[in-house]
Design an enzyme around this catalytic site. Structure first.
Site, PDB file in Angstrom:
ATOM      1  N   THR A 159      -1.282  -4.158  -2.435  1.00 41.41           N
ATOM      2  CA  THR A 159      -2.634  -3.683  -2.524  1.00 41.41           C
ATOM      3  C   THR A 159      -3.618  -4.751  -2.825  1.00 41.41           C
ATOM      4  O   THR A 159      -3.364  -5.738  -2.934  1.00 41.41           O
ATOM      5  CB  THR A 159      -2.647  -2.801  -3.731  1.00 41.41           C
ATOM      6  OG1 THR A 159      -1.916  -1.777  -3.874  1.00 41.41           O
ATOM      7  CG2 THR A 159      -4.086  -2.411  -4.299  1.00 41.41           C
ATOM      8  N   VAL A 188       0.156   9.760  -6.655  1.00 33.71           N
ATOM      9  CA  VAL A 188      -1.105   8.786  -6.711  1.00 33.71           C
ATOM     10  C   VAL A 188      -0.430   7.568  -7.625  1.00 33.71           C
ATOM     11  O   VAL A 188       0.252   8.150  -8.727  1.00 33.71           O
ATOM     12  CB  VAL A 188      -2.136   9.517  -7.361  1.00 33.71           C
ATOM     13  CG1 VAL A 188      -3.243   8.487  -7.709  1.00 33.71           C
ATOM     14  CG2 VAL A 188      -2.608  10.502  -6.481  1.00 33.71           C
TER      15      VAL A 188
HETATM   16  C1  SD4 Z   1       0.799   1.717  -6.148  1.00 31.68           C
HETATM   17  N1  SD4 Z   1       0.117  -0.494  -7.033  1.00 31.68           N
HETATM   18  O1  SD4 Z   1       0.201   2.608  -5.598  1.00 31.68           O
HETATM   19  C2  SD4 Z   1       0.172   0.336  -5.848  1.00 31.68           C
HETATM   20  C3  SD4 Z   1       0.869  -0.260  -4.499  1.00 31.68           C
HETATM   21  C4  SD4 Z   1       0.668  -1.887  -4.706  1.00 31.68           C
HETATM   22  O2  SD4 Z   1       1.474  -3.604  -4.047  1.00 31.68           O
HETATM   23  O3  SD4 Z   1       0.089  -2.383  -5.381  1.00 31.68           O
HETATM   24  N2  SD4 Z   1       1.502  -2.472  -3.877  1.00 31.68           N
HETATM   25  O4  SD4 Z   1       1.709   1.773  -6.728  1.00 31.68           O
END
Ligand code: SD4
Length: 300
Positions: A159, A188
């Site tokens: 992310t 989500v």
């Molecule tokens: C999630 N935290 O939807 C996000 C994905 C993410 O590195 O950060 N990936 O769980």
């Protein structure tokens, strides 16, 4: 005058920082503009397959995006399950600035974006479609892939999370994601959750998390980091306490990851990760680099 600084998650954070930097040094712009731009940069990049356009879809073959942006408990906005707009971070900012709500989701968020003049667009790229088809083939076809097993695989999560401090001393944070690849439709994660994927308090500091959202949601990871800072922890102590809390509260799998960055209003920062692979992109007047987190709990 404060020295401007932006910190972003993962290797692609470096390009995001560079896209954001002009907004941090332009006195007519702010840290809020900078973190939004960092996210927009990644959202528009088709090569980034975990944020925005061209992301990995869910196991039904659809992309859904989540994002949040924050200045303070009273100034935050988020969107979840956006399927037709490339820039969920901008919708999140519009929610913050133009509504009395904190989060809009799904169809309502999309109608709101349309009313604010944003253009809908197709999120699936040819590469996302091909990656989905490959995953489906490897998992025995769509019918089998619909069973509710873990959606977490290696290399399927990243992310963009950005924290910035501008020269007037204002802290801002933002994050944007397509969530976990091959997730169950409707899932989500932590990124749009205020206090989960992102938290900013102007007096105590800011934190942003990435990795397996299911490990950060139940411990309100970024709120925990900022609350620790309020109680006197340094940013490094605060992020280490969060990763330790995740370790203490979950049965960890090999593909679980948590990466977290915290920044104080004075420009001191810290970072930690559950496992190797996480990087922090740092941009200031004197630095433009990618660094290892301050502590990795389970080195490769
Ligand atoms: C999630 N935290 O939807 C996000 C994905 C993410 O590195 O950060 N990936 O769980």
């Amino acid at each position: 005058m404060t020295a401007p600084l932006i910190l972003s998650t993962w290797s692609f954070g470096r390009a995001a920082n560079n896209a954001a930097w002009p907004y941090l040094v332009d006195h007519s712009k702010s840290s809020l503009d900078a973190v939004e731009q960092a996210c927009r940069h990644c959202e528009a990049d088709p090569k980034n397959m975990t944020v925005g356009y061209g992301a990995y879809p869910d196991r039904g073959g659809q992309i859904s995006l989540d994002a949040s942006i924050m200045l303070s408990p009273a100034w935050c906005g988020a969107v979840a399950y956006v399927r037709r707009f490339m820039h969920p971070i901008t919708i999140a900012r519009l929610v913050m600035e133009h509504t009395e709500h904190v989060m809009l989701a799904g169809e309502g968020a999309e109608q709101f974006a349309l009313r604010h003049g944003l253009e809908p667009s197709e999120l699936l790229s040819d590469a996302s479609r091909e990656a989905w088809q490959k995953w489906i083939d490897e998992h025995g076809g769509v019918a089998h892939a619909n069973i509710e097993e873990s959606a977490v695989d290696d290399d399927n999560h990243d992310t963009i999370g950005a924290l910035a401090l501008d020269c007037t001393g204002v802290l801002a944070g933002a994050c944007s994601t397509s969530g976990l690849a091959w997730k169950l439709p409707g899932r989500v994660g932590d990124s749009p959750g205020i206090g989960q994927g992102l938290y900013v308090h102007p007096k105590y500091g800011a934190a942003v998390a990435t990795g397996t959202g299911e490990l950060t949601m139940g411990i309100c990871a970024t709120h925990l980091a900022v609350e620790s800072m309020r109680q006197g922890a340094t940013p490094q102590q605060a992020v280490e306490a969060v990763v330790q809390c995740a370790i203490d509260n979950y049965e960890l799998r090999e593909n679980h990851q948590v990466g977290i960055i915290a920044l104080s209003p004075g420009g001191q920062w810290g970072s930690a990760a559950l496992r190797g692979g996480f990087r922090v992109a740092v941009r200031s007047e004197v630095r433009d680099e990618l660094v290892e987190p301050g502590r990795v709990f389970i080195p490769a």
